[in-house]
Scaffold this motif. Structure first.
Motif, PDB file in Angstrom:
ATOM      1  N   ASN A   1      13.808  24.426 -41.156  1.00 26.94           N
ATOM      2  CA  ASN A   1      14.124  23.505 -42.243  1.00 26.94           C
ATOM      3  C   ASN A   1      15.409  22.758 -41.892  1.00 26.94           C
ATOM      4  OD1 ASN A   1      14.632  22.100 -44.566  1.00 26.94           O
ATOM      5  ND2 ASN A   1      14.405  23.843 -45.940  1.00 26.94           N
TER       6      ASN A   1
ATOM      7  N   ALA B   1      13.571  22.542 -49.991  1.00 26.65           N
ATOM      8  CA  ALA B   1      13.035  23.749 -49.351  1.00 26.65           C
ATOM      9  C   ALA B   1      11.683  23.439 -48.722  1.00 26.65           C
ATOM     10  CB  ALA B   1      12.879  24.856 -50.391  1.00 26.65           C
TER      11      ALA B   1
ATOM     12  N   HIS C   1       7.974  25.313 -48.349  1.00 26.29           N
ATOM     13  CA  HIS C   1       7.173  26.408 -48.886  1.00 26.29           C
ATOM     14  C   HIS C   1       6.147  26.805 -47.824  1.00 26.29           C
ATOM     15  CE1 HIS C   1       8.939  25.554 -52.808  1.00 26.29           C
ATOM     16  NE2 HIS C   1       8.804  24.292 -52.459  1.00 26.29           N
TER      17      HIS C   1
ATOM     18  N   GLU D   1       2.632  29.494 -49.420  1.00 28.45           N
ATOM     19  CA  GLU D   1       2.797  29.545 -50.876  1.00 28.45           C
ATOM     20  C   GLU D   1       3.554  30.775 -51.382  1.00 28.45           C
ATOM     21  OE1 GLU D   1       2.361  26.989 -52.851  1.00 28.45           O
ATOM     22  OE2 GLU D   1       1.559  25.865 -51.158  1.00 28.45           O
TER      23      GLU D   1
ATOM     24  N   HIS E   1       9.937  30.714 -48.933  1.00 32.92           N
ATOM     25  CA  HIS E   1      10.681  29.464 -49.040  1.00 32.92           C
ATOM     26  C   HIS E   1      11.744  29.458 -47.956  1.00 32.92           C
ATOM     27  CE1 HIS E   1       8.902  28.621 -52.965  1.00 32.92           C
ATOM     28  NE2 HIS E   1       9.092  29.904 -53.237  1.00 32.92           N
TER      29      HIS E   1
END
Length: 146
Positions: free
Chosen positions: A61, A67, A69, A72, A75
């Protein structure tokens, strides 16, 4: 050389991108510096990167405010990373990516703990500890994934 293929849908059209090991793929809304460009206000200028480390591809990231995901449930915050495997999904803003490819092959190796010297060794048909020379017949056995 290993590859990873990403698939996503945007504006009703399915897109794919194949990344070859040794290269870094940056995903974002900025025209310069991004390999995959997503024109959406929910995507950071440079939101994510995928790169290979050893035999594994990692998702990073890059966004300080948004964030990522993953599957699901996880994070990723800014500067966090996670290994990617075929079948994984990750979401940047409103766009969901799927990681395509053949499943990773894992092998299970039988190991034994020597009852005499307490060291863990790979099991061999000879079944003798290479450290102390005693038989492994009374040792504790275990499978280890590789």
């Amino acid at each position: 050389m290993q590859t990873v293929t990403l698939a996503w849908q945007i504006e009703g059209q399915r897109q794919t991108y194949t990344l070859t090991g040794g290269r870094r793929c940056v995903i974002g809304r900025m025209n310069q510096g991004c390999d995959i460009i997503l024109n959406s206000s929910t995507i950071s200028r440079q939101h994510a990167a995928i790169e290979q480390v050893g035999e594994t591809f990692y998702l990073w990231n890059l966004s300080q405010t948004n964030a990522i995901h993953v599957n699901e449930r996880a994070h990723l915050a800014h500067r966090q990373s996670m290994p990617l495997n075929p079948g994984d999904t990750f979401r940047l803003g409103a766009v969901t990516f799927e990681v395509l490819g053949a499943p990773k092959i894992t092998m299970k190796i039988l190991k034994m703990r020597c009852a005499h010297c307490d060291r863990v060794v790979e099991y061999t048909p000879e079944a003798f500890c290479p450290w102390c020379g005693r038989a492994l017949s009374n040792g504790e056995s275990m499978f280890v994934e590789q």
